[in-house]
Design a protein around this motif. Structure first.
Motif, short mmCIF file in Angstrom:
data_model
loop_
_atom_site.label_atom_id
_atom_site.label_comp_id
_atom_site.label_asym_id
_atom_site.label_seq_id
_atom_site.Cartn_x
_atom_site.Cartn_y
_atom_site.Cartn_z
N ASP A 264 0.84 -1.19 0.00
CA ASP A 264 0.00 0.00 0.00
C ASP A 264 0.87 1.24 0.00
O ASP A 264 2.01 1.22 0.46
CB ASP A 264 -0.88 0.06 1.27
CG ASP A 264 -2.00 -0.95 1.24
OD1 ASP A 264 -2.28 -1.52 0.16
OD2 ASP A 264 -2.61 -1.16 2.30
N SER A 265 0.28 2.32 -0.47
CA SER A 265 0.93 3.62 -0.42
C SER A 265 0.59 4.30 0.91
O SER A 265 -0.54 4.19 1.38
CB SER A 265 0.40 4.46 -1.60
OG SER A 265 1.25 5.53 -1.84
N HIS A 266 1.59 4.97 1.50
CA HIS A 266 1.37 5.65 2.78
C HIS A 266 2.00 7.04 2.77
O HIS A 266 2.95 7.29 2.01
CB HIS A 266 1.99 4.86 3.93
CG HIS A 266 1.49 3.45 4.02
ND1 HIS A 266 0.21 3.16 4.41
CD2 HIS A 266 2.10 2.27 3.77
CE1 HIS A 266 0.06 1.84 4.38
NE2 HIS A 266 1.18 1.29 3.99
N ASN A 267 1.49 7.88 3.65
CA ASN A 267 2.14 9.16 3.89
C ASN A 267 2.14 9.43 5.39
O ASN A 267 1.56 8.67 6.17
CB ASN A 267 1.45 10.30 3.12
CG ASN A 267 0.00 10.49 3.51
OD1 ASN A 267 -0.38 10.27 4.66
ND2 ASN A 267 -0.84 10.91 2.57
N VAL B 219 -0.99 11.26 11.17
CA VAL B 219 -1.84 10.24 10.54
C VAL B 219 -1.29 9.96 9.14
O VAL B 219 -0.54 10.76 8.58
CB VAL B 219 -3.31 10.71 10.40
CG1 VAL B 219 -3.93 10.97 11.77
CG2 VAL B 219 -3.41 11.94 9.51
N CYS B 220 -1.69 8.81 8.62
CA CYS B 220 -1.58 8.56 7.19
C CYS B 220 -2.95 8.90 6.63
O CYS B 220 -3.95 8.31 7.05
CB CYS B 220 -1.24 7.10 6.93
SG CYS B 220 -1.42 6.64 5.19
N THR B 221 -3.01 9.86 5.72
CA THR B 221 -4.33 10.29 5.24
C THR B 221 -4.98 9.24 4.35
O THR B 221 -6.17 9.33 4.07
CB THR B 221 -4.22 11.62 4.46
OG1 THR B 221 -3.38 11.42 3.32
CG2 THR B 221 -3.66 12.73 5.33
N LEU B 222 -4.22 8.23 3.94
CA LEU B 222 -4.77 7.17 3.09
C LEU B 222 -5.35 6.02 3.92
O LEU B 222 -6.12 5.21 3.40
CB LEU B 222 -3.68 6.64 2.16
CG LEU B 222 -2.98 7.72 1.33
CD1 LEU B 222 -1.80 7.14 0.57
CD2 LEU B 222 -3.96 8.38 0.39
N HIS B 223 -4.94 5.95 5.18
CA HIS B 223 -5.45 4.90 6.09
C HIS B 223 -5.64 5.55 7.44
O HIS B 223 -4.69 5.65 8.22
CB HIS B 223 -4.44 3.74 6.21
CG HIS B 223 -4.03 3.17 4.89
ND1 HIS B 223 -2.90 3.55 4.23
CD2 HIS B 223 -4.67 2.27 4.10
CE1 HIS B 223 -2.83 2.89 3.07
NE2 HIS B 223 -3.88 2.11 2.98
N THR B 224 -6.86 5.95 7.73
CA THR B 224 -7.07 6.76 8.92
C THR B 224 -6.77 6.00 10.20
O THR B 224 -6.58 6.60 11.27
CB THR B 224 -8.51 7.29 8.97
OG1 THR B 224 -9.40 6.20 8.79
CG2 THR B 224 -8.75 8.34 7.89
N GLU B 225 -6.70 4.65 10.13
CA GLU B 225 -6.34 3.89 11.34
C GLU B 225 -4.85 4.02 11.65
O GLU B 225 -4.42 3.66 12.75
CB GLU B 225 -6.73 2.42 11.19
CG GLU B 225 -5.88 1.61 10.20
CD GLU B 225 -6.43 1.65 8.78
OE1 GLU B 225 -7.07 2.65 8.40
OE2 GLU B 225 -6.21 0.66 8.04
N MET B 226 -4.08 4.54 10.71
CA MET B 226 -2.65 4.73 10.96
C MET B 226 -2.45 6.06 11.66
O MET B 226 -2.59 7.12 11.05
CB MET B 226 -1.85 4.71 9.65
CG MET B 226 -1.79 3.34 8.98
SD MET B 226 -0.92 3.37 7.41
CE MET B 226 0.76 3.75 7.91
N GLN B 227 -2.13 5.99 12.96
CA GLN B 227 -1.95 7.20 13.76
C GLN B 227 -0.79 6.99 14.71
O GLN B 227 -0.54 5.86 15.14
CB GLN B 227 -3.21 7.48 14.59
CG GLN B 227 -4.47 7.57 13.75
CD GLN B 227 -5.65 8.10 14.55
OE1 GLN B 227 -5.49 8.65 15.63
NE2 GLN B 227 -6.84 7.95 14.00
CU LIG Z 1 -1.21 4.45 4.96
#
Ligand SMILES: [Cu+2]
Length: 125
Positions: free
Chosen positions: A67-70, A109-117
């Motif tokens: 997956d792509s992340h930021n 956060v990762c704006t592409l996966h809001t569960e990533m905090q």
């Molecule tokens: Cu992500």
């Protein structure tokens, strides 16, 4: 005999006090540190980092990502430029290692996966 014991104890106490004073007085400022945080599918690790002002976090995209992340600062101390705490998005190969100069709490956060905090707490020296 008792007097000798008292003298030994007194000397030991003085040495302890001198050693403590020397380590406080002549200590160089703490070296800046860098803490590595993994950016993976779909989590940050660790999710809580404690720093002192001037330290860095190096965000390291996992080589196994599909997956792509930021990494985006969602909330931070007042006066902090949030744009300086925004990485590019991608699967891997991103270089993002912001330095935290302002004390306070930073929420990412990762704006592409809001569960990533994850949170970074920065203390003054
Ligand atoms: Cu992500």
């Amino acid at each position: 005999m008792r007097n000798r014991l008292i003298i030994v104890a007194a000397v030991a106490g003085l040495l302890y006090i001198f050693a403590a004073a020397a380590s406080n007085g002549s200590a160089a400022p703490a070296a800046k540190k860098t803490v590595t945080v993994s950016v993976a599918d779909d989590y940050f690790a660790p999710v809580a980092v404690k720093l002192k002002a001037g330290d860095r976090v190096r965000y390291l995209w996992s080589a196994s990502n599909t997956d792509s992340h930021n990494v985006h600062l969602k909330k931070g101390p007042s006066g902090v430029n949030r744009r300086k705490f925004r990485s590019a998005a991608g699967q891997a190969g991103i270089d993002f290692a912001p330095r935290f100069k302002v004390a306070g709490k930073y929420h990412f956060v990762c704006t592409l996966h809001t569960e990533m905090q994850m949170d970074v707490v920065v203390k003054r020296h």
